[in-house]
Structures are given as C-alpha cells and as structure tokens.
Design an enzyme around this catalytic site. Sequence first.
Site, PDB file in Angstrom:
ATOM      1  N   HIS A 196       1.924   4.594  -2.733  1.00 17.81           N
ATOM      2  CA  HIS A 196       1.962   6.031  -2.430  1.00 17.81           C
ATOM      3  C   HIS A 196       3.329   6.634  -2.770  1.00 17.81           C
ATOM      4  CE1 HIS A 196      -1.965   6.398  -0.715  1.00 17.81           C
ATOM      5  NE2 HIS A 196      -1.728   5.632   0.336  1.00 17.81           N
ATOM      6  N   HIS A 233       0.833  -1.202   0.000  1.00 14.77           N
ATOM      7  CA  HIS A 233       0.000   0.000   0.000  1.00 14.77           C
ATOM      8  C   HIS A 233       0.874   1.261   0.000  1.00 14.77           C
ATOM      9  CE1 HIS A 233      -3.635   2.364   1.213  1.00 14.77           C
ATOM     10  NE2 HIS A 233      -2.713   3.138   1.774  1.00 14.77           N
ATOM     11  N   GLU A 234       1.831   1.304   0.913  1.00 19.36           N
ATOM     12  CA  GLU A 234       2.698   2.480   1.019  1.00 19.36           C
ATOM     13  C   GLU A 234       3.678   2.571  -0.138  1.00 19.36           C
ATOM     14  OE1 GLU A 234       1.973   4.732   3.068  1.00 19.36           O
ATOM     15  OE2 GLU A 234       0.486   3.540   4.148  1.00 19.36           O
TER      16      GLU A 234
END
Length: 500
Positions: A150, A146-147
């Site tokens: 980003h 997920h990160e």
Amino acid sequence: MIPVPLLVCVMAVWCSVYLADTLLKSSAKHRISYESWLASRGLMLSPFHLRWQTTMFNRLFAYCARINPRALYIWFNGGLVFGIVAMVGSVVLLIRTLQQTLAQMTTNNPRMGGQQALQVVVPGVNLPTSQLAYFFIALLLSGVIHELGHAVAALREQVRVNGFGMFVFVVYPGAFVDLFTTHLNLVSPTQQLRIFCAGVWHNFVLCVAALAFLFLLPVFLFPMYYTGAGALVTEVIQGSAADGPRGLSVGDIVTGLENCPVKGVEDWSSCLSRLSYTPQTGYCVPVIGLQPSWAHGRAFKRLDGTMDCCSNNSLTDLCFSYMNPEGRNSRDREYACMPVRKMVTGTHVCRTNEDCAAHTHAAASICVTPSLENQTRFIRVTHPPNTHMLFVGYPPHLQFSVSLTNFIPRFGFLHLDLPVFLETFCKYLVSLSGALAVVNSVPCFALDGQWMLNALLEATLVTIVTDRQKRELIGFFLLLAGSALLAANVALGLWMVTAR
C-alpha cells in the site's frame, strides 16, 4: 472448547495493562508525563488494543517507490488485475466454504472440515500452543508486506504516507499505513485501485515466494542435509506408543513399515494409511515352530467377535491364526499364542501359505497372521541399525506419537530442528499470507475490498450510471452482501471450532 488457562492468561494481561493505563491517566502527578511519553513514542492504548505508529520508515518507502518507475507501473497494474480477480474469487470461495460448513453441520462428518480451503484459527483450539510463535510471526510478516505494498503504491501515485504502524488486537498482531486522505481523494479511481489492490497483491506474491522456497528447500539445504533415505525422528512423545526401550528415539531414521518402504514423511503417512485400511499382514514361519510347547491356546471370542488365544495379558506373546495344511479341514483356522518378536524377526510377509512357499526353499513354512481386534494392527517399524520396533494398536496413534522430517543432517553438529523450523514457518507463511489476500479482497466493510469495490465502480460505472448516489447505493448493497457472507463464514466457522 477454548482452553480456559489460555483465556485467563490473556484476560489477566489485558486487564493489568488497562488498569495501569487508567491509573496513570487519572493520576494528577503522572498524567501529563505519561501521555507525553505515549505520544512521543506513537503509542495508543484502548481495551484489548495496543497501537504503535512511526514515520521512521517513510524514507524507505519513498526509496522503493523510485526504483525503476516503468517496472513499478507494470508491477502495480498486475496487482490491479489480480485484485479484481481476487475480489470475485474470494466471494466464490466464501460461498463454497459456507456450503461445506453447512453440509458438515448437517451430516456431522468430521472429515469434511479438513477439505475446506478457509478455516477459522483459534490459538489453543485448532492451533497448537507449541506453534503459536510460527503463527504470530508469519501473521505479522504477512501484515507488514501487505502494508508495504500500500505504502509504495501510494507514494508512486503521489499520495503522501503519514506513517506506518503495528498493533495487537487481543492476541492477533497486525500492521497498517496511514495515508493522507486529501491526496487519496484527488487521484483518479484507477490510481486508487492500484493503491488498494497493492496489499492483497503483495500477500499473493509473498505466498507464492514462500511456496517456491518450500519446494526448493531440499536444494537450498543440500550441502548440509540430504533427503530420500528415510524419515528422521525429531521428537517422540513421552508415554506414547513409540516410546520405550525398544521404541523409537530422536535421531532414528525410519526406512519401512512392514513391506512398505519409507523414504520420507509422505511415505510414512501413506504407509500408515494403507496399513489401516488393508487386512492384517501375515508372516512366514517354519512349521516346526508351531509346537504344542509354544502354548497352543484354546481360542475364545472377544466382545467384538474377533478371536484371541493369549489369556495372560503378556507383553511378549501374541495370538496368531493360521491354516494348518495337515488339518482335517483346510478352511478351518487354528490359533497359537507365541512369542511375537521371535516369530516375526527376519520373516517375509504373506497373505497365504502359497506366498511362503515362494519365499522359502529349505524348511516348510506357513503364513501366520496376528489375531487382533478390529482396526488394530501389528506393524514392524524398520529403523536400522536397531531391531524392529513392534507396534500393536490403531495406526493413527503411531502417526501422532512422533514428529518426523525428510531432512537428514550430513554432519553431527547440525541441528535436527533447523529444516523443521524453516519448513513449518514457510507453511504458515503460505497459509496466512494467502488467507490475508483472500479475506482482504472480500467486498466487506472495513476491509480493503470495500475501497477496491468503490474505486472499481467509479472507474467502470461512471458512464453507465451517471448519478453518483446511485453508484454509492449499488456499492453499499454489494458491501452489505459481502459483509454478511464473511460474517456468516466467521460465525459458523468459530462455532464449529469451539463448540463441537
């Protein structure tokens, strides 16, 4: 209820860590060196929260952001579209989940809980402690991916990444990226939306990839394991219905339950379900076997209204009922207490005497049916080359007595649990990565959905609602509604899991 020993252990660990941290920070001798040690390693400690941050992965993020710019542009635009759709879909899903939870609370129907797409997970309550490792590793991997989304999206939009980190909150692990806020505020709302949507987009991709790997697992393991020949026993719970000298053992291959063939774990579950809701199966036995010397018993009623004729609580005898074709009334059932293994070994299943006539051509046979209590079943479990395991009881008890897998090793040196590990981990990865994609898409304070909604409103309402304060007010009320919806789901879900 939450298991007290697990809660005590968690509290004891955190109290010990926080006490040691407080003592070191209050010590005049060790304070400076301890704080310098924490800062040099990027560690931060607070009650029930441990955080670690580093810049060692910044080069990796920068390298990923430079790979095929055109493909990355298409990739993150796809993530932008998915993020907007997921934001709307997550709200619909939460509303539906809340309705199901309220319906379950009012009807007190436990089956409705299994139909919910989203459920609160509490380790030790609705998550077995034996599978905590799967849960935490899958949750941490989902957070890291997920990160990563980003970070790469931010660098591609010329937003600096200050660092990457991981944390543990109580018992739940997670990850984060620290973005340079000044750069983030300078880019356009559309660019911000690509950055904010990248996390849930990568969670969705990871979920799909894990699901594809799960479906293709038989293909990947084909050189070492084969499927479709039965369900392999990997664990038998000690003292359970399947344990014992003539029970199941680790390494046995179950190929049938009565006349229901078992080619895998799915067949095992469906056969047991079918046997639970259908009348007890009968067996064709020769008429000559029904002799008075075989202890015809005087039948008596149990408390539930069913009939029994074995009064000695024997572990080898069982009461059978049958229609005696030579009796005065062909509709009256007769009962006999007979040695069960001898009577059912090698016999055909039946429902009526006519079924036996179609199967046997030599000696005359009749259909005898075990006379059992309501919901109790007599089941023959086929696991060659061993003799049948005979089970008498409630079928779900047999289902939960053993652990099974579809994968049978081709060679003796292969471990039975390798496919189970891969299969279980993929299932957790699908569930947790998908759940992170849904929950983080909710327009809620402190989640990605907050920033996704703000950027979306700035990108779409700027010409319709020209006043920035009005746009922020619209966003605030939408976030307030989303936060209330998520909080209601979590609170009621937690209550349903722990208090009931």
